[in-house]
Each structure stands twice: as C-alpha cells, then as structure tokens.
Write a protein that holds these residues in place. Structure first.
Motif, short mmCIF file in Angstrom:
data_model
loop_
_atom_site.label_atom_id
_atom_site.label_comp_id
_atom_site.label_asym_id
_atom_site.label_seq_id
_atom_site.Cartn_x
_atom_site.Cartn_y
_atom_site.Cartn_z
N ALA A 184 0.83 -1.21 0.00
CA ALA A 184 0.00 0.00 0.00
C ALA A 184 0.86 1.25 0.00
N ARG A 185 1.88 1.26 0.84
CA ARG A 185 2.76 2.42 0.89
C ARG A 185 3.45 2.64 -0.44
N SER A 186 3.90 1.57 -1.07
CA SER A 186 4.60 1.69 -2.35
C SER A 186 3.69 2.25 -3.43
N LYS A 187 2.46 1.74 -3.51
CA LYS A 187 1.53 2.21 -4.53
C LYS A 187 1.22 3.69 -4.37
N VAL A 188 0.90 4.10 -3.14
CA VAL A 188 0.53 5.50 -2.92
C VAL A 188 1.76 6.40 -3.03
N SER A 189 2.92 5.89 -2.67
CA SER A 189 4.15 6.68 -2.81
C SER A 189 4.39 7.07 -4.26
N ARG A 190 4.18 6.10 -5.17
CA ARG A 190 4.35 6.41 -6.59
C ARG A 190 3.31 7.42 -7.06
N ALA A 191 2.08 7.32 -6.54
CA ALA A 191 1.03 8.25 -6.93
C ALA A 191 1.31 9.66 -6.40
N VAL A 192 1.74 9.76 -5.15
CA VAL A 192 2.04 11.07 -4.56
C VAL A 192 3.23 11.72 -5.26
N ALA A 193 4.21 10.90 -5.66
CA ALA A 193 5.40 11.44 -6.31
C ALA A 193 5.07 12.17 -7.61
N VAL A 194 4.01 11.73 -8.29
CA VAL A 194 3.62 12.39 -9.54
C VAL A 194 3.34 13.86 -9.29
N SER A 195 2.53 14.16 -8.29
CA SER A 195 2.19 15.55 -7.99
C SER A 195 3.35 16.31 -7.37
N LEU A 196 4.04 15.68 -6.43
CA LEU A 196 5.15 16.38 -5.77
C LEU A 196 6.24 16.77 -6.76
N ASN A 197 6.57 15.85 -7.67
CA ASN A 197 7.58 16.16 -8.67
C ASN A 197 7.13 17.28 -9.61
N ASP A 198 5.88 17.25 -10.00
CA ASP A 198 5.33 18.27 -10.90
C ASP A 198 5.35 19.64 -10.23
N TRP A 199 4.85 19.71 -8.99
CA TRP A 199 4.80 20.99 -8.29
C TRP A 199 6.20 21.51 -7.97
#
Length: 447
Positions: free
Chosen positions: A220-235
């Motif tokens: 669960a942590r791995s899946k959400v980590s990849r999803a959160v990284a999309v926005s954090l990297n963009d911002w």
C-alpha cells in the motif's frame, strides 16, 4: 491478547532514546496495555509492550462487540501518559511512546496493532505485516532544515499536520476545519484520488489516500508513494520549491493497525578535548566526504558518499601495493569481514563508534543483515553494494534519456536496508587505513 511472546515494558525516554508520539489511534479515555510490533530496516520482528489510549465509545479490543466503557474499561488500570509539549502550531500534543535508538540516523518503522488476535480469528489473519485489503496512507510533509518537533520527538498525523513551502489556503484555519484540495493522478498501479490538507497556517502539510487496495501494508505504501510522487515532482519542478516527505503512515482499515516510517535521530555526544593530532590531506578528503553524507537528507546521496569512501580506500590500497612491489617490499594484506557470531558484533561496533548506544536485537538487526554475516567486505561490495551504486549512477550520470526514477519505492527500500552496514564498512576501512588519525582512542575489542 498477544499472539507472540510477552515483552517487557518500554522505559520512558532518556539519553540515547527517541520518543514517538501520537502514532497510535486517537482516544480520549483510559489506557490499556497492548503489544506494539517494531520492525527494523531489515523487516526483523521485535516486540515491545507500550501503553495506548482507547476511547470510551470505541469497540472493545477483546472483540466482544461491546463498547469499551461497558466492557473492559473497569477491568484495567489507568496509568498516566506523558505528552509532547511544543510551540509549533502545526503540531498538537499527543501521547508518547519510547523507542531505543541504536545506530544514529537509521530509519525504522513502528507497527502498532491494537488488540492482537490469534490467526484463526478474522482480525488476526495476516500477522503484523498485514494481508490483502484496504489501507489508508498518509504522507506528512516538511521543510528541509525546518523541523516541526525537537529532534527526539515524533507524533502521528492526528497531531502533526506537517508543512511545506506551498500555500493552498489564504486564511488561517482551525485544527478541525483544515482546507483541502483534491488530487487525481494515474500510475501503472491505476487511478488514485488523493486529498491534500493544509496545516493551521494554510500551507500544504499532509497528503492522504483514504482507501487503497493492496496486498499488505508495504505494498500500500509503495503504490501510494508512486502516486504522490507524480504531484510532488510536478509541483516542485514548476514552482521551484522542495517538497519533502518527512513521515509516512499506513493504516490497515481492517484491523486498525498503523505502520509509521520514521527517520531515527543522531545521538548527542560530548566532545572530549585532547591534544591535536597530525592529520594528512588524504584522511581529510575521506573525512569531508563522510561529513557530507551525514549532512545529507537523501539516503541515495548518503549511500553514494559512503560507497565512494570504500571505493577510494580500495584504490589507495592498490596504489600503495603497486608502489611496495616496485620497491620489492613486503605487501601488507588486510582481511576485513562482517562478524559471524553474535558475541563478536557489539565489540566490533564499539570499536567503530565512540558513543556506545543501546545495542539489542532490534538495533543490531538493521546492521547485520543475514546475507552479509560472516562474509568478507569485498564479496559484500561486489554482490550487493556495487549493483546499488550502479543503479543510482545510471539514473543520474549516464548519457541518454532517463529510464530510472529516484521515487521507485523498491530501490529506496534496498538502499535504506543496506545503508547502516555500508556506513559501518566505510568506518572500519577508514580505521584500518588511517590508524594514527581515525578513532585512535578505540581498540579493536571496543575498549
């Protein structure tokens, strides 16, 4: 009911200890004893009994189906819990548990399972690591170099609302009415709907995935980590500000268990004044790189610094060996290996670190990995450390297009797992290579 052995009660915080606050479910009433499962970076299981709070109207942990106030509340004592005091508006007071800290700066995970049950009951299946089901994942953000709490105090998301450089609300909000934004993102794992919450000052402080199906807590942590990284990297790229994840919590929605990833603090040590010793320029080069590693917030860069020290010492030894052979002198051979037996490990570490922290099975297990015990340094470097180093180097140094991401949770896990031993290998090799300049007061037996 505890499933594994009954451990001793954790003592309150003292020197060399770190405390973690608010990592347990919220509650407003009496306390009860339960077992908290603490994982090291290697995933080895250690148990530690702590006290946590449960609300009067919460389901009773005995699984009777009754509310706690009408069932077991009258059967338990109500010891007092200490609370964290802080002036930060982003952190609220919360209950504290204490955790031994071994090697300074080591990452660890606190796993809290309320009311552990036997595996033949539905709530006891899967063990403390979790099983297929729905999980809630919370990322607490922070500003690099701007701690939300004193170094040795940690609180959970109920009390720590995080912070960042990104403003999502133009007005100050109360603790119960935090502004939020919806974040929709897609990865190879599927579509995710995340919620970003502002802290009381209006800065983005936490990002939450309310319910994600996963095989276990780590998945669960791995899946959400990849999803959160999309926005954090963009911002971060668009706004030119760092976006740093300070703490991650994963909640098992089936059992109520929580898994909190924490970066361990360094120890406070007393400087012993002594006569100045001569140091060479070669040693200072290695020492400066070691200091650079400790000053870094990224585990990848820390690993690269420690690995470079190891690599540089190997190159120095080859040069000195060639020079000795050219002069027809005897060549000194050094055999370096990780201790094989348990009774050798603490003296081995005490010879490398002037401060002797609390060494026990939990604090030793992140260092002495099963794959490395008893092996020579050279074999460990060739089989495990060099492939990690090459993976990092390929992602940032090789020519051509990017093919690897620094956000890959599996790579981060591998680096974090091998980092403590890599640090010890670097110190051991520095001690052997510069005996008159490094750790001159420590003998090989740890005295």
């Amino acid at each position: 009911m505890t499933l594994w052995q009954k451990p001793a009660l954790i003592p309150s915080r003292s020197d060399g200890r770190a405390s973690a606050s608010g990592l347990l479910p919220r509650g407003a009433a009496s306390s009860y004893n339960r077992t908290d499962y603490v994982f090291s970076a290697t995933g080895n299981l250690e148990t530690a009994q702590v006290q946590m709070k449960i609300g009067r109207n919460d389901p009773c942990p005995c699984d009777s189906g009754k509310k706690y106030k009408t069932c077991c509340l009258s059967k338990v004592a109500s010891p007092q819990l200490s609370h964290v005091g802080t002036d930060s508006p982003r952190v609220r007071p919360g209950p504290r548990i204490s955790i031994d800290v071994g090697l300074g700066g080591t990452d660890f995970q606190v796993v809290a399972i309320p009311g552990m049950h036997p595996p033949d009951l539905p709530r006891g299946r899967g063990g403390p690591g979790g099983m297929p089901g729905n999980y809630k994942v919370i990322f607490i953000l922070g500003r690099p170099g701007y701690p939300l709490l004193p170094e040795r105090e940690f609180v959970g998301s109920h009390h720590n609302h995080g912070t960042s450089h990104v403003i999502i609300s133009s007005r100050t909000t109360s603790a119960g009415k935090r502004s939020e934004i919806k974040i929709n993102t897609r990865t190879a794992d599927g579509d995710f709907e995340l919620t970003g919450f502002a802290n009381e000052s209006g800065f983005l402080g936490t990002i939450v995935a309310e319910s994600v199906f996963a095989q276990d807590a780590r998945d669960a942590r791995s899946k959400v980590s990849r999803a959160v990284a999309v926005s954090l990297n963009d911002w971060s790229t668009d706004l030119d500000v760092p976006l740093y994840v300070e703490q991650t919590e994963t909640l098992d929605l089936r059992t109520g268990g929580s898994y909190t990833d924490i970066r361990g603090p360094h120890h406070e040590v007393k400087l012993h004044t002594r006569d100045p010793k001569p140091v060479t320029a070669e040693f200072l080069l290695h020492a400066s790189l070691y200091r650079e590693a400790l000053n870094s917030n990224t585990r990848r860069y820390q690993f690269l610094c420690f690995y470079k020290i190891i690599e540089a010492i190997h190159a120095r030894r080859k040069r000195l060996m060639a020079e000795s052979k050219a002069r027809r002198e005897a060549v000194r051979s050094i055999i370096e290996r990780v201790p094989s037996y348990e009774h050798e490990r603490i003296p081995w570490l005490n010879a490398l670190f002037p401060l002797h922290p609390v060494w026990n099975s939990r604090t030793l297990s992140p260092i002495f990995l099963p794959e490395a015990v008893g092996k020579k340094f050279r074999r460990i470097i060739d089989e495990y450390l060099r492939p990690l180093r090459n993976g990092i180097a390929h992602s940032v140094l090789d020519e051509g297009e990017l093919v690897l991401s620094p956000d890959d949770p599996l790579d981060v896990y591998k680096i974090t797992r091998w980092l403590p031993l890599t640090k010890c290998i670097a110190r051991r090799m520095m001690k052997n290579e510069f005996p008159s300049e490094f750790l001159t007061d420590l003998n090989d037996d740890g005295s």
